[in-house]
Scaffold this motif. Structure first.
Motif, short mmCIF file in Angstrom:
data_model
loop_
_atom_site.label_atom_id
_atom_site.label_comp_id
_atom_site.label_asym_id
_atom_site.label_seq_id
_atom_site.Cartn_x
_atom_site.Cartn_y
_atom_site.Cartn_z
N TYR C 133 0.87 -1.18 0.00
CA TYR C 133 0.00 0.00 0.00
C TYR C 133 0.90 1.22 0.00
CZ TYR C 133 -3.07 3.62 1.93
OH TYR C 133 -3.77 4.78 2.14
N PHE C 134 0.69 2.10 -0.98
CA PHE C 134 1.56 3.28 -1.10
C PHE C 134 0.76 4.36 -1.81
CE2 PHE C 134 5.11 5.77 -2.91
CZ PHE C 134 5.92 5.90 -1.79
N PRO C 135 0.10 5.22 -1.06
CA PRO C 135 -0.86 6.14 -1.68
C PRO C 135 -0.19 7.40 -2.25
CG PRO C 135 -0.92 6.40 0.69
CD PRO C 135 0.12 5.35 0.40
N HIS C 136 0.64 7.23 -3.23
CA HIS C 136 1.35 8.37 -3.82
C HIS C 136 1.45 8.21 -5.33
CE1 HIS C 136 2.60 9.60 0.20
NE2 HIS C 136 2.93 8.33 0.42
N THR C 137 1.77 9.31 -6.01
CA THR C 137 2.04 9.23 -7.45
C THR C 137 3.52 8.91 -7.65
OG1 THR C 137 2.34 11.61 -7.49
CG2 THR C 137 0.22 10.77 -8.24
N VAL C 138 3.79 7.95 -8.53
CA VAL C 138 5.14 7.43 -8.70
C VAL C 138 5.48 7.37 -10.17
CG1 VAL C 138 6.59 5.37 -8.39
CG2 VAL C 138 4.95 6.02 -6.60
N THR C 139 6.71 7.73 -10.49
CA THR C 139 7.22 7.46 -11.84
C THR C 139 8.45 6.57 -11.70
OG1 THR C 139 7.72 8.44 -13.98
CG2 THR C 139 8.69 9.53 -12.06
#
Lengths: 489, 230, 260
Positions: C133-139
């Motif tokens: 679970y990782f509620p962030h925007t990632v590139t």
């Protein structure tokens, strides 16, 4: 190699300057990114690309392994077909031979097809010293010659110039070399090409002597092959009475049928075309068609030294497509001139130090002009493992050159520490204990300063992995610890 | 340097290069004739099905993709097609190789036809608008016509200096699908020109534009009989 | 199945949190992980800088330390590539020089059991949803060794796409090198920085809050540039994202501020 390249700064010094040239960066970015996508499309049409690539490598390796045999076969075939074969051990030897052949015709002008080999030996300068004027006829070579510039790309020597700059060079310089550029010349590529057509046509029509290289030489038949796009090659190879071709000995392939591989891989890798507009093949001389006098100058100039290195000799497979330049992130930012040779980019970084040796600062810096990212190897149509050869040449340099003494000592000490866990533990602990004293950038001119000019130094963590591991209760459940300490960076 | 010195120096360069090569690669067993293992050739002989109609369509498509004009006609319509292309071009003069079949030229009106007798200079050809040739072969996968200086193609200079080239290809007999199938049908002792579209350059910003020194207009006529019905 | 963590020297010195994340992730997936204390470094820096013979003791050490394990898992693509591609070369070149010194055996033992983390998860364990679970925007920056030498392909992205709460944004020019290149960063600092700048500009253009990678050496370079420029983007190892769960979410680090 040519005196043009003597006394140039090392790669990092030249690249430091070129990376700051915004115009150059923009030109290179635009051109290389344009061709990258097109190349990928052209290659995707051939489902057997990996097999063609492997066959190309195998044919070249086989030829190199029997190079003496195939050169003698070529010599016999060219001679039987009415040509004359000359052998040149180095640049001076080749230049002397060519100048002598031109002088024997009584001419003082020659037209040239783009040729890496003649750039490598500095032929134009050598001919000029003998009072012979060489006119480059490839569009990009013309731009370079008119601009008193140096080539920066294998396929497109004027890649560092954009259309506006080319227009300015044509408008300013063409008059001094022959037919002036049309008034009000625009910078549309079609108009620039038209200006070159008009400027060069009078030279083609009056030329008596032409000088070329060749993409391939066929040992069994004595046939030479030149691939081109513009038709300047056909003009030079067809119209004059005397044709002199200067070709590196590694350009050989055994049979006519072998072309089936390279005529599929070279155009797609080079200009991203299924086939280049024009390919000319000729064998000696033909009565009533083309030059009546044909000379082939076979050039060594460091190639046999390269051949002697069983790993580095892969570089002699190169068919000069320039795909490796077009995908190289270092080339894209540093530009071709920083490589200080006619062979820029990844292939130059492995070819130049092998052809010229590593005695100059520049040549010894070339194998380090790479992050070893591997993009060059992926696109190479003859599967030259460029990163592997780069590392191999670095090894040669660290062993042979002074100036690496400190680095050698550091590496040796590092290995000793890394091979002694207690010393390694001490080094790690010391770094951790002194972490609050570590700055984020450094003042002194050290390798660490080179790092911290653009980046903060990494921070040493408060608690090492090993401490955490050691302190972990045996059989610790996965969720047994607070998360906060996991986030220290 | 005397002539004798020069000869001896040349001889020594040859021996030096060969000696360095032998030292570099180690001496191969004497008398061995090298031969590349044919098993290394695992690539395909062709990438298209063996259907002459498919191959001809691909040739037309690839020629057009590189901006050649492509014109398809029956043998009966060939003369009219050539005449039409010359008229559309407004060609005042067209050169032909000596072995070009004369019936091909039967419908030409308003264009002077100059038959090459081998003495036309490049300067003279520079004033000629068009050239009409046959070909030795065409390769569909690459969109290429190959000229090998045969009687209906003539000297290489003919198809080089005029700015407009009309090239006649007879299908299916002169059309092959791929390069591996093209090469065995060509004699490398003949001087050859492989042509894939009009002249072009990628020298400005690595983007292709057509038209530099070679003919800026290439018209290829694909001649084939209509499929027999029934 | 005996599984060992090869932490790598960069992580041992600078990024212990990545090592802890790998351990927590693998244990959560039911894998018993060991950490042989005699491990140090794969020898990549020596080898790539032209000191092949200095890497030889480290080849032998690697084989010795991980003797007896079925799998060696490491959160560094470049170290796996070093083992897989270059250990056999080091042995072969020593053989060319008339030496063996245990290198051929060491390379033969090391290569087949060494796995990059995402290879181990997807190929050996057969999982793509690791329950993270990782509620962030990632590139995601794929790194050259992972992309070209190891051919990791879609594995890292499939793992990221399965993370709950995570929004993955395409990184323009993802396949391009970030400019780290080991000693390249100090031998050619200007080109290295120019490449790094283009990479972080591309990453910033995605609007993501996290620049994720699977190799901390590339991230050290990019993170150093991001911190110098005080950019609103955090470099983070993939393992730390995959280790994060709803019960124990990833929390922003003490030194670099929160994820935007």
């Amino acid at each position: 190699m040519s005196s043009t390249y003597l006394g140039l700064p090392s790669f990092p010094v030249a690249a430091a300057e070129s990376t700051r040239d915004e115009q150059l960066r923009a030109n290179l970015r635009h051109a290389t990114h344009t061709i990258r996508a097109k190349r990928a499309t052209a290659i995707s049409e051939l489902t057997d690309w990996p097999e063609l690539r492997a066959a190309g490598a195998a044919i070249k390796d086989h030829t190199l392994a029997h190079l003496d045999h195939y050169l003698l076969q070529l010599e016999a075939a060219v001679t039987a077909a009415g040509g004359t074969v000359h052998w040149a051990v180095d640049a001076d030897d080749a230049n002397r031979i060519v100048a002598g052949l031109v002088k024997a015709t009584g001419e003082t002008e020659v037209v040239k097809v783009k040729s890496m080999a003649t750039q490598e030996i500095g032929l134009n300068e050598a001919l000029a010293a003998e009072g012979i004027h060489a006119y480059e006829t490839d569009l990009a070579e013309l731009i370079v010659q008119l601009g008193d510039d140096r080539p920066s790309h294998i396929l497109v020597p004027a890649i560092h110039k954009n259309r506006h700059q080319i227009r300015d060079i044509f408008s300013r310089q063409m008059a001094a070399w022959g037919r002036p550029a049309p008034d009000n010349l625009t910078d549309t590529p079609a108009d620039l090409a038209e200006a070159a057509r008009l400027h060069l046509r009078e030279k083609f029509l009056r030329a008596k002597v032409a000088i070329s290289g060749a993409n391939f030489m066929i040992a069994e038949t004595g046939t030479l092959v030149v691939l081109e796009s513009e038709g300047n090659g056909r003009m030079c190879l067809t119209l004059p009475e005397t044709l002199i071709s200067v070709v590196g000995i590694e350009k050989l392939i055994p049979t006519w049928q072998d072309l089936e591989v390279f005529l599929q891989t070279l155009p797609r890798s080079s200009t991203a075309e299924r086939m280049n507009p024009y390919t000319t093949t000729w064998t000696g001389t033909t009565d009533g068609d083309g030059p009546t006098d044909f000379h082939l100058v076979l050039l060594d100039n460091g190639r046999t030294d390269t051949l002697a290195d069983s790993l580095g000799r892969q570089a002699l497979r190169c068919i000069r497509c320039s795909a490796c330049l077009n995908v190289c992130p270092v080339y894209e930012r540093a530009g071709g001139h920083a490589y200080g040779s006619p062979y820029p980019g990844p292939i130059g970084a492995i070819l130049t130090p092998q052809l010229r040796g590593t005695t100059t600062e520049l040549d010894a810096s070339l194998p380090y002009a790479s992050t070893l990212c591997g993009a060059c190897y992926d696109v190479c149509p003859v599967a030259i493992d460029i990163p592997d050869i780069l590392v191999h040449l670095r090894e040669r340099i660290t062993e042979q050159r002074r100036g690496h003494a400190l680095e050698r000592a550091v590496m040796k000490a590092a290995t000793w520490v890394l091979d002694h866990p207690s010393a390694y533990a001490l080094a790690r602990q010391t770094a951790t204990r002194t972490r609050h004293l570590h700055p984020t950038e450094l003042p002194a001119p050290t390798p660490a300063k080179a790092w911290s000019n653009a980046r903060d130094l990494p921070r040493f963590p408060g608690r090492s992995f090993r401490t955490w591991w050691k302190d972990r209760p045996a059989g610790e459940a996965p969720h047994g610890r607070p998360a906060r300490e996991d986030t220290t960076r | 340097m005397t002539a004798a010195d020069k000869a001896s120096a040349a001889g020594s360069s040859r021996e030096q290069v060969l000696g360095r090569i032998r030292a570099a690669i180690g001496d191969a067993p004497a008398g061995e004739v090298p031969r590349l293992d044919p098993a290394l050739r695992t690539y395909r002989d062709t990438h298209v099905p063996d259907d002459p109609a498919v191959v001809l369509d691909l040739l037309a498509e690839n020629l057009a993709d590189y901006r050649a004009g492509v014109h398809r006609c029956t043998p009966e319509d060939l003369a009219a097609t050539i005449a039409r292309l010359l008229a559309e071009r407004g060609a005042r003069a067209a050169v032909t190789p000596p072995g070009l079949p004369r019936p091909w030229l039967g419908a030409i009106a308003g264009t002077e036809v100059i038959d090459d007798d081998g003495t036309l200079t490049a300067q003279r050809l520079d004033a000629v608008d068009s050239v009409i040739t046959g070909c030795a072969l065409a390769v569909a996968e690459t969109g290429t016509v190959v000229l090998d200086a045969g009687p209906d193609q003539g000297r290489r200079v003919l198809s080089l200096v005029p700015d407009h080239h009309i090239c006649v290809v007879h299908a299916p007999e002169q059309v092959v699908s791929s390069l591996p199938r093209a090469l065995p049908r060509l004699d490398p002792r003949r001087p050859m020109t492989w042509i894939s579209g009009p002249s072009a350059t990628s020298d400005i910003e690595l983007d292709r534009v057509e038209g530099v020194h070679g003919p800026r207009t290439l018209d290829v006529i694909l001649v084939s009989s209509p499929p027999r019905s029934g | 199945m005996r599984v060992a963590l090869f932490l790598t020297c960069v992580n041992d010195m600078l990024y212990p949190q990545t090592g802890r994340a790998v351990v927590r992730l693998l244990e959560r997936l039911g894998v018993e992980v060991d950490f042989p204390a005699g491990q140090t470094c794969c020898g990549q820096a020596q080898y790539n800088t032209g000191y092949r013979r200095q890497a030889e003791p480290l080849v032998r050490r690697y084989a010795e330390v991980f003797d007896g394990y079925d799998h060696v898992v490491t959160p560094s693509g470049s170290c796996v590539a070093m083992v897989r591609d270059n250990y056999p070369r080091i042995a072969a070149r020593a053989a060319d020089e008339g030496r063996d010194e245990g290198l051929a055996g060491a390379a033969a033992a090391a290569v087949p059991k060494t796995y990059e983390l995402t290879e181990f998860l997807v190929d050996v364990l057969g999982v793509t949803d690791v329950g993270a679970y990782f509620p962030h925007t990632v590139t995601y920056h794929p790194s050259c060794h992972g992309l070209r030498m190891l051919g990791l392909g879609e594995r890292p992205r499939r793992l990221l796409q399965a993370v709950r709460g995570l929004e993955l944004r395409e990184l323009p020019g993802a396949e391009e090198c970030c400019g780290f290149g080991g000693t390249f960063a100090v031998k050619n600092p200007d080109v290295s920085a120019a490449m790094g700048q283009d990479k972080i500009d591309n990453a910033l253009s995605t609007g993501a809050g996290v620049l994720c990678g699977a190799d901390n050496s590339c991230l050290m370079h990019l993170d150093g540039m991001l911190r110098r420029q005080d950019a609103p983007l955090k470099a983070l190892h993939l393992a730390e994202i995959l280790a994060s769960t709803e019960e124990r979410p990833y929390m922003a680090a003490e030194t670099t501020g929160k994820i935007r």
